[in-house]
Write a protein that holds these residues in place. Structure first.
Motif, PDB file in Angstrom:
ATOM      1  N   LEU A 150      42.817  38.933  24.440  1.00 52.94           N
ATOM      2  CA  LEU A 150      42.880  39.422  25.816  1.00 52.94           C
ATOM      3  C   LEU A 150      41.582  39.178  26.569  1.00 52.94           C
ATOM      4  O   LEU A 150      41.601  38.929  27.775  1.00 52.94           O
ATOM      5  N   LYS A 151      40.448  39.226  25.882  1.00 54.62           N
ATOM      6  CA  LYS A 151      39.165  38.942  26.532  1.00 54.62           C
ATOM      7  C   LYS A 151      39.128  37.511  27.061  1.00 54.62           C
ATOM      8  O   LYS A 151      38.539  37.246  28.103  1.00 54.62           O
ATOM      9  N   ALA A 169      41.749  35.769  27.967  1.00 56.67           N
ATOM     10  CA  ALA A 169      42.825  35.561  28.941  1.00 56.67           C
ATOM     11  C   ALA A 169      42.391  36.003  30.335  1.00 56.67           C
ATOM     12  O   ALA A 169      41.554  36.885  30.493  1.00 56.67           O
ATOM     13  N   PRO A 206      43.686  37.560  34.125  1.00 59.02           N
ATOM     14  CA  PRO A 206      44.746  38.471  34.556  1.00 59.02           C
ATOM     15  C   PRO A 206      46.055  37.719  34.851  1.00 59.02           C
ATOM     16  O   PRO A 206      46.038  36.660  35.472  1.00 59.02           O
ATOM     17  N   THR A 227      49.551  35.588  29.415  1.00 58.74           N
ATOM     18  CA  THR A 227      50.146  36.255  28.259  1.00 58.74           C
ATOM     19  C   THR A 227      49.436  35.855  26.977  1.00 58.74           C
ATOM     20  O   THR A 227      49.013  34.719  26.807  1.00 58.74           O
ATOM     21  N   VAL A 284      46.565  49.015  23.992  1.00 60.49           N
ATOM     22  CA  VAL A 284      46.422  48.352  25.290  1.00 60.49           C
ATOM     23  C   VAL A 284      46.904  49.255  26.425  1.00 60.49           C
ATOM     24  O   VAL A 284      46.374  49.197  27.527  1.00 60.49           O
ATOM     25  N   ASN A 327      44.341  47.603  29.755  1.00 59.49           N
ATOM     26  CA  ASN A 327      43.895  46.223  29.928  1.00 59.49           C
ATOM     27  C   ASN A 327      45.025  45.210  29.762  1.00 59.49           C
ATOM     28  O   ASN A 327      44.840  44.026  30.021  1.00 59.49           O
ATOM     29  N   ALA A 328      46.201  45.675  29.345  1.00 62.09           N
ATOM     30  CA  ALA A 328      47.336  44.773  29.174  1.00 62.09           C
ATOM     31  C   ALA A 328      48.627  45.571  29.182  1.00 62.09           C
ATOM     32  O   ALA A 328      48.624  46.782  28.951  1.00 62.09           O
ATOM     33  N   LYS A 369      50.627  41.051  28.294  1.00 70.11           N
ATOM     34  CA  LYS A 369      50.260  40.431  29.564  1.00 70.11           C
ATOM     35  C   LYS A 369      49.007  41.113  30.066  1.00 70.11           C
ATOM     36  O   LYS A 369      48.983  42.336  30.272  1.00 70.11           O
ATOM     37  N   LYS A 370      47.937  40.314  30.250  1.00 69.17           N
ATOM     38  CA  LYS A 370      46.660  40.902  30.671  1.00 69.17           C
ATOM     39  C   LYS A 370      46.766  41.401  32.107  1.00 69.17           C
ATOM     40  O   LYS A 370      47.305  40.735  32.972  1.00 69.17           O
TER      41      LYS A 370
END
Length: 86
Positions: free
Chosen positions: A35-36, A38, A40, A43, A61, A66-67, A84-85
């Motif tokens: 996620l870091k 990715a 916004p 996915t 999350v 954050n997601a 999804k971020k």
């Protein structure tokens, strides 16, 4: 926004992270690292064989905001966790 299994399988994740052979908390750390990287709206899909991760990752999350957990697909001995971020 939870998606059904067919919709999840049709997704082309922007990032795929491998958590096979890992256990908590490493599976969560792998998801968070993905996620870091990715942006916004992108996915991240984590593939894991650790069933507990299907509960801990979505909860974490959601708590961190954050997601969004889009859903999880169980394909036998592996799980695909879609995020999804935000």
């Amino acid at each position: 926004m939870a998606l059904n299994e067919k919709e999840l399988e049709a997704l082309e994740p922007d990032h795929i992270v491998d958590g096979i052979g890992e256990v908590c908390p490493h599976t969560l750390n792998i998801a968070l690292e993905g996620l870091k990287k990715a942006k916004p709206g992108e996915t991240v899909m984590e593939v894991t064989d650790h069933s507990i991760a299907t509960k801990t990752i979505p909860a974490a999350v959601k708590m961190r905001k954050n997601a969004e957990h889009l859903g999880t697909v169980n394909s036998g001995s592996e799980y695909k966790i879609y995020l999804k971020k935000l």
